[in-house]
Design an enzyme around this catalytic site. Structure first.
Site, PDB file in Angstrom:
ATOM      1  N   GLU A 139       3.172 -10.659   0.618  1.00  0.00           N
ATOM      2  CA  GLU A 139       2.494  -9.589  -0.114  1.00  0.00           C
ATOM      3  C   GLU A 139       1.328 -10.224  -0.856  1.00  0.00           C
ATOM      4  O   GLU A 139       1.429 -11.353  -1.338  1.00  0.00           O
ATOM      5  CB  GLU A 139       3.457  -8.932  -1.109  1.00  0.00           C
ATOM      6  CG  GLU A 139       2.762  -7.887  -1.979  1.00  0.00           C
ATOM      7  CD  GLU A 139       3.719  -6.983  -2.750  1.00  0.00           C
ATOM      8  OE1 GLU A 139       4.883  -7.352  -2.926  1.00  0.00           O
ATOM      9  OE2 GLU A 139       3.257  -5.903  -3.173  1.00  0.00           O
ATOM     10  N   CYS A 179       5.205  -3.439  -3.196  1.00  0.00           N
ATOM     11  CA  CYS A 179       4.604  -2.300  -3.907  1.00  0.00           C
ATOM     12  C   CYS A 179       3.157  -2.068  -3.480  1.00  0.00           C
ATOM     13  O   CYS A 179       2.620  -0.975  -3.658  1.00  0.00           O
ATOM     14  CB  CYS A 179       4.666  -2.533  -5.401  1.00  0.00           C
ATOM     15  SG  CYS A 179       6.344  -2.567  -6.014  1.00  0.00           S
ATOM     16  N   ASN A 196       8.198   1.356   1.143  1.00  0.00           N
ATOM     17  CA  ASN A 196       8.718   0.096   0.598  1.00  0.00           C
ATOM     18  C   ASN A 196       9.991   0.358  -0.181  1.00  0.00           C
ATOM     19  O   ASN A 196      11.029   0.612   0.392  1.00  0.00           O
ATOM     20  CB  ASN A 196       7.645  -0.587  -0.250  1.00  0.00           C
ATOM     21  CG  ASN A 196       8.178  -1.809  -0.989  1.00  0.00           C
ATOM     22  OD1 ASN A 196       8.896  -2.602  -0.387  1.00  0.00           O
ATOM     23  ND2 ASN A 196       7.894  -1.952  -2.257  1.00  0.00           N
ATOM     24  N   GLU A 197       9.873   0.341  -1.524  1.00  0.00           N
ATOM     25  CA  GLU A 197      11.087   0.482  -2.343  1.00  0.00           C
ATOM     26  C   GLU A 197      11.214   1.922  -2.802  1.00  0.00           C
ATOM     27  O   GLU A 197      11.282   2.190  -3.983  1.00  0.00           O
ATOM     28  CB  GLU A 197      10.938  -0.434  -3.556  1.00  0.00           C
ATOM     29  CG  GLU A 197      11.897  -1.559  -3.591  1.00  0.00           C
ATOM     30  CD  GLU A 197      11.619  -2.504  -4.736  1.00  0.00           C
ATOM     31  OE1 GLU A 197      10.891  -2.160  -5.698  1.00  0.00           O
ATOM     32  OE2 GLU A 197      12.151  -3.608  -4.675  1.00  0.00           O
TER      33      GLU A 197
END
Ligand code: AHR
Length: 656
Positions: A46, A242, A373-374
């Site tokens: 990332e 993120c 993603n999350e």
């Protein structure tokens, strides 16, 4: 320590060991269990901590296209004597919306010289005797300005210079010049003198070292790629994290804006720019010089399976929680379809054609794709279901990775696990940023998981020596050892857990926001943490089938502070046994390979050990703690060994 006293202690230690009954590990070689995924141990990249711009992407100029919120951030005017010159940022939004701003410079240099300096990403790293490639897009307005380029050390001494051909074209064009550097400097800078009388427009002012990975012009930092390649990662998850989600939807990661010529890639604010008030990085943007094409190419170079993660129509739920309405999700789903075509389509498809134009006619053969993603909650489930329906009907073989939320337990986690199970999801991505003791206590986490549900991807994990987001977190041996112990549980459950990756991957010592991280760097050097070496020991000793290993008739999940797993590797006909001792005392042990008639008498051992759990690696001591290799002998069909205090050992035994 006095020598006699040392030998006395060593004698006591050895007698204590020999008096103890050895810990016995029985490895059933006749009963290989589940296959271990070829991409079991991978990496998660990332652009956080200056991982891409200022890190892996080796561009040295910060804000090369003047697109930062403050267009001259990173730049400053310089003058010699009474030179007269001026600069102005102009905007051509109508003709180049992706890269609208450029620099207009006017110089009247009867006397003195006028120029600009760029400070780089916390300085620029220069190497003695290395060639540097300077390039600029320009067009002349009046006169024929000449650029004189200098690179400087911290004292302001010139350590390399060159002069470019005059800017005489009335059309935008790119000039490139290569010149040598005469000294090594970790925090240098770039200076450009505008020589002559006239005015010109400049954009994409760029400086790269020429020793990039595979010597690609405008490429990636070779030392960092080498660290990745040495790990032999099975996959690479990219671009986040993120960063996929964005603070709001307008700043989400959009893969299409990261391909094609670099001068046409639209710069975006990095979502980590202002995320943490205690670690602000106002100059953190994404140039996307390391974009999706470079990502696929990197995966191919290092033999990693690509695992792109795409935005699912939701911005970060820790930030704005903005969602795209369900009836407007088509754009997002189309992005996913287009990415598959870009990666895999033949050259008759528009996507495949684009890939070929960028220099890669052969497909990248992508097999995995993450949606969101999350993310968590009902909104995510609804959106994932829409993606799943379309993608599975068009590309049934692409395995979809779906979120389990940010925590490895609790209501949110249970809800998602249940929903994804009923949707028949392929792979669920679980994240754990937890204490070292959590990792030790959870080494048996997957032993009792439902085998009928989705497969598991341990997509982000790292033991936190302090707590999540704390700046006090350390990449120390205590954390790495706990991760090694936990990973025995992942390997033992390889039928269920198909992939795993530590997070985050990279951090710049002067530009980080999040700790701990697997690889650290400054402008010239990089090093692997103990956590990196643990990952590397797993990835380079993967094996293809799980071998059952019992300690006192049960899997070793922490009894007597011991953890173990084993695998069989077809290619070399080898049994690979991993044992972690998290106690402060050495333990005598025997490894019995049941069902083996003959084995090579020499066993290769790779060992990481330190009595000091707080030990770390650093730029000054990059291998303070790192694996060492040794061999031990098989006696009477047994592998007798000492499990040293706080140790992680991998034993490779060749079977005959
Ligand atoms: O790894 C850092 C961040 O942790 C990732 O971006 C996110 O997925 C997680 O919360």
């Amino acid at each position: 320590m006095n020598r006699i006293f040392f030998f006395f202690l060593a004698f006591l230690f050895a007698s204590a060991l020999s008096a103890q009954a050895p810990a016995t590990f029985k490895v059933d070689v006749t009963n290989p269990g589940a296959d271990i995924s070829p991409y079991m141990w991978g990496v998660f990249f990332e652009d956080i901590n200056m991982g891409a711009d200022g890190g892996l992407y080796s561009e040295l100029v910060k804000n090369r296209s003047f697109e930062f919120y403050k267009p001259l951030m990173g730049w400053k005017e310089v003058k010699k004597e009474a030179a007269s010159g001026s600069i102005l940022i102009e905007n051509r939004q109508e003709t180049n919306a992706a890269n609208p701003r450029y620099l207009h410079v006017s110089v009247k240099a009867q006397k003195g010289e006028f120029g600009l300096e760029n400070e780089g990403f916390r300085g620029m790293g220069f190497k003695e005797n290395l060639e540097y490639e300077f390039s600029v897009w320009s067009k002349s307005a009046t006169g024929n300005l000449v650029l004189h380029i200098e690179i400087l050390d911290t004292k302001g001494e010139v350590i390399g210079s060159t002069t470019m051909a005059p800017i005489d074209s009335k059309m935008w064009n790119k000039q490139t010049v290569t010149f040598p550097c005469h000294a090594t400097e970790p925090k240098g800078r770039l200076r450009i003198w505008f020589v002559g009388n006239g005015s010109a427009d400049l954009d994409m002012i760029s400086l790269f070292p020429t020793d990039t990975w595979k010597k690609r012009s405008g490429g990636l930092r070779a030392d960092l790629v080498q660290l990745l390649a040495d790990m032999k990662p099975g996959f690479m998850r990219f671009p986040g994290g993120c960063i996929v989600e964005g603070h709001e939807l307008s700043t989400r990661y959009q893969w299409k804006k990261t391909i094609g010529p670099v001068e046409e890639r639209q710069v975006s604010i990095n979502r980590w720019n202002a995320e943490f008030a205690h670690r602000p990085t106002p100059d953190y943007y994404q140039s996307f010089g390391l974009g999706f094409f470079e990502y696929f190419q990197l995966c191919e170079d290092i033999g990693a399976e690509p695992l792109p993660i795409l935005n699912c129509g939701m911005a970060c739920q820790f930030n704005t929680s903005e969602v795209a309405p369900l009836d407007q999700l088509d754009t997002y789903v189309q992005d996913a379809l287009d990415l598959i075509e870009f990666a895999n389509g033949d050259t008759t498809t528009p996507g495949g054609q684009l890939r070929a134009q960028m220099g890669h006619p052969a497909p990248f053969n992508m097999k995995l794709l993450g949606i969101g993603n999350e993310q968590w909650g009902e909104q995510y489930v609804e959106r994932f279901a829409l993606f799943q329906k379309t993608l599975k009907s068009k590309y049934p073989d692409i395995r979809l990775v779906t979120s389990a939320g940010p925590a490895p337990e609790g209501e949110m986690f249970q809800y998602l696990s249940h929903k994804m199970d009923s949707l028949g999801a392929d792979i669920i991505d679980e994240h754990y940023y937890q204490s070292p003791s959590w990792f030790l206590q959870n080494a048996g986490r997957y032993d009792k998981y439902d085998r009928k549900g989705p497969r598991i991807f341990a997509g982000e994990y790292a033991a936190q020596s302090d707590r999540v987001i704390s700046t006090e977190n350390r990449n120390n041996w205590r954390c790495a050892l706990a991760e090694a112990a936990f990973m025995t549980g992942l390997e033992r459950n390889a039928d269920l857990v198909r992939m795993a990756s530590y997070a985050p991957l990279m951090a710049h010592v002067d530009g980080w926001q999040w700790k701990p991280d697997m690889i650290w760097m400054d402008n010239l050097h990089s090093f692997g943490t103990p956590n990196y070496y643990v990952q590397k020991m797993y990835a380079t000793n993967r094996g293809d089938r799980v071998l059952p290993v019992l300690y006192n008739n049960a899997p070793a999940t922490g009894q007597d502070s011991l953890y173990a797993s084993a695998a069989f590797e077809q290619a070399g006909n080898e049994a690979i046994i991993k044992i972690v001792n998290v106690s402060a005392k050495a333990q005598a042990a025997e490894i019995l390979l049941e069902g083996v008639i003959k084995m090579n008498p020499s066993v290769k051992v790779t060992l990481m050990q330190s009595n000091d759990l707080s030990i770390e690696n650093s730029l000054d001591e990059p291998m303070h703690i790192a694996p060492v290799s040794q061999t031990i002998s098989v006696k009477n069909g047994k592998i007798s060994t000492s499990l040293l205090p706080y140790s992680f050992a991998v034993y490779r035994v060749k079977l005959k």
